[in-house]
Design a protein around this motif. Structure first.
Motif, PDB file in Angstrom:
ATOM      1  N   THR A 139     -54.864  -9.852  52.263  1.00  0.00           N
ATOM      2  CA  THR A 139     -55.974 -10.635  52.608  1.00  0.00           C
ATOM      3  C   THR A 139     -57.375  -9.598  52.459  1.00  0.00           C
ATOM      4  OG1 THR A 139     -54.983 -12.386  54.136  1.00  0.00           O
ATOM      5  CG2 THR A 139     -57.275 -12.121  54.245  1.00  0.00           C
TER       6      THR A 139
ATOM      7  N   ILE B 228     -62.020 -16.603  60.752  1.00  0.00           N
ATOM      8  CA  ILE B 228     -60.881 -15.884  60.923  1.00  0.00           C
ATOM      9  C   ILE B 228     -61.337 -14.270  61.103  1.00  0.00           C
ATOM     10  CG2 ILE B 228     -58.378 -15.090  60.386  1.00  0.00           C
ATOM     11  CD1 ILE B 228     -58.592 -17.699  58.268  1.00  0.00           C
TER      12      ILE B 228
ATOM     13  N   SER C  40     -62.108 -12.298  57.744  1.00  0.00           N
ATOM     14  CA  SER C  40     -61.688 -12.764  56.528  1.00  0.00           C
ATOM     15  C   SER C  40     -62.845 -12.951  55.602  1.00  0.00           C
ATOM     16  CB  SER C  40     -60.853 -13.732  56.583  1.00  0.00           C
ATOM     17  OG  SER C  40     -60.196 -14.451  55.209  1.00  0.00           O
TER      18      SER C  40
ATOM     19  N   ASP D 213     -62.719 -16.618  54.528  1.00  0.00           N
ATOM     20  CA  ASP D 213     -62.939 -17.617  55.754  1.00  0.00           C
ATOM     21  C   ASP D 213     -63.457 -16.740  57.047  1.00  0.00           C
ATOM     22  OD1 ASP D 213     -62.951 -19.516  57.650  1.00  0.00           O
ATOM     23  OD2 ASP D 213     -60.828 -20.198  57.718  1.00  0.00           O
TER      24      ASP D 213
ATOM     25  N   GLY E 166     -54.321 -16.322  59.566  1.00  0.00           N
ATOM     26  CA  GLY E 166     -54.932 -16.214  58.038  1.00  0.00           C
ATOM     27  C   GLY E 166     -54.960 -14.995  57.581  1.00  0.00           C
ATOM     28  N   LEU E 167     -54.723 -13.877  58.444  1.00  0.00           N
ATOM     29  CA  LEU E 167     -54.923 -12.572  58.152  1.00  0.00           C
ATOM     30  C   LEU E 167     -53.478 -12.249  57.630  1.00  0.00           C
ATOM     31  CD1 LEU E 167     -57.264 -10.707  60.743  1.00  0.00           C
ATOM     32  CD2 LEU E 167     -57.738 -11.835  58.391  1.00  0.00           C
ATOM     33  N   ARG E 168     -53.088 -12.716  56.306  1.00  0.00           N
ATOM     34  CA  ARG E 168     -51.793 -12.423  55.857  1.00  0.00           C
ATOM     35  C   ARG E 168     -51.999 -10.984  55.168  1.00  0.00           C
ATOM     36  NH1 ARG E 168     -52.599 -17.756  55.025  1.00  0.00           N
ATOM     37  NH2 ARG E 168     -53.568 -17.443  53.312  1.00  0.00           N
TER      38      ARG E 168
END
Length: 355
Positions: free
Chosen positions: A267, A230, A224, A227, A262-264
């Motif tokens: 992203t 992630i 990510s 972040d 967190g990997l929507r």
């Protein structure tokens, strides 16, 4: 007296020469870099985005004016959720007309049945003509066909009313609306795009030269951009067969080993490509010295604070860095002032002094 003076001068000169020969080499301060071996070859780092593997663009099966958009882009919807509706006026009018035709056909069917029974009874008693019976049976058959046709038209009209409601067929995320409320749309026109969030993939573009060099040994690391903690790995699922004419890149799609929360969808990610290689050391180009066609570096013996040349093999050059084989992790290599060094020369290295 003159002879004695000459002998004395010669003796002094010899002593001075001996003193100069015995004068030790100066201790030279040096800059150094500590060897760290790399067993991964970096092929590049590229920007990408997380997308759903399965995306569907929906449209109405009938045309009409879009009356409502009931969800916004980015909304999560369940299977069966109503997304949009058309103005039902035209379809409802068509349904009422079909229902009227059906009622008329059923009335004709009932009359034809009664007439056929009556003619059959008269014929059975011998007072009715066979021609009249046959005509009544023909009218009954025609009435049956008309009723069945009217029933089919009514079912179709009811379906067309239902087609004025657009619903999701699976749990999804609304990604894009292609029309606005009040707009007239045609049957099959793109209205909304849905993405299934359960299966995600990383999508990014590769330069043609990198894409052509891909093989089974290449590893894909997905991180990510917001972040870096992630992260996950990917496997190449699809590579566009042809390059984009404008960007000269080929689109790649990766299947993710796992999908951290967190990997929507949407992203932004960075995809790094690496390949395993024979362990090698990366040094600044100033650490290399070539003598008689032989590449070498000066390695510091930390126990004796002296330097010694060591032959290395150069395997790659990249701008201000070189990759060599022949060194061990932790070796300290002189990175500046190589031309002034001699084998076994004493040097001073200050901790923390590096290029």
């Amino acid at each position: 007296m003159t002879r004695q003076l000459g002998v004395a001068l010669v003796a002094v000169a010899l002593l001075a020469g001996c003193a100069e020969e015995e004068k030790p080499e100066p201790i030279r301060p040096v800059l150094y870099t500590e060897v760290q071996q790399q067993d991964q070859q970096a092929l590049g780092r590229f920007a990408g985005i997380i997308e759903a593997r399965v995306q569907s663009t929906l449209g109405f099966r009938v045309g009409g004016r879009l009356a409502q958009r009931l969800v916004d882009a980015g909304a999560e919807v369940k299977a069966g959720t109503t997304l949009a509706t058309l103005d039902p006026t035209d379809q409802q009018n068509a349904l009422r007309a079909s229902e009227g035709d059906l009622a008329r056909s059923e009335a004709q069917w009932i009359n034809a049945q009664a007439n056929a029974r009556r003619q059959q009874e008269l014929f059975d008693r011998g007072v009715g003509a066979k021609a009249m019976l046959e005509q009544a049976q023909t009218e009954l058959s025609n009435a049956r066909s008309s009723r069945e046709q009217a029933e089919a038209a009514t079912r179709q009209a009811r379906d067309r009313v239902a087609y004025g409601t657009l619903s999701s067929e699976f749990d999804a995320v609304v990604t894009t609306w292609h029309v606005e409320a009040g707009q007239v749309v045609g049957a099959g026109q793109e209205v909304v795009t849905l993405a299934r969030p359960d299966v995600k993939e990383a999508v990014f573009d590769l330069p043609v030269d990198v894409a052509d060099a891909l093989d089974d040994t290449v590893q894909f690391n997905v991180v990510s951009q917001l972040d870096p903690s992630i992260a996950t790995r990917g496997t190449l699922r699809e590579l566009a067969p042809r390059a984009d004419a404008a960007t000269r890149t080929r689109r790649a799609r990766l299947t993710l080993a796992d999908t951290p929360p967190g990997l929507r969808l949407g992203t932004a990610v960075a995809v790094s490509l690496t390949r395993e290689q024979t362990p090698r050391s990366v040094l600044p180009v100033g650490a290399l010295q070539e003598v008689d066609g032989q590449a070498r570096v000066w390695v510091i013996d930390t126990a004796t604070k002296t330097v010694h040349p060591r032959a290395v093999q150069v395997v790659a050059r990249d701008g201000q860095q070189i990759s060599v084989e022949g060194l061990a992790p932790g070796d300290k290599v002189v990175s500046a002032g190589l031309s002034e060094l001699k084998d076994g020369q004493a040097v001073r290295i200050d901790e923390g002094v590096a290029p």
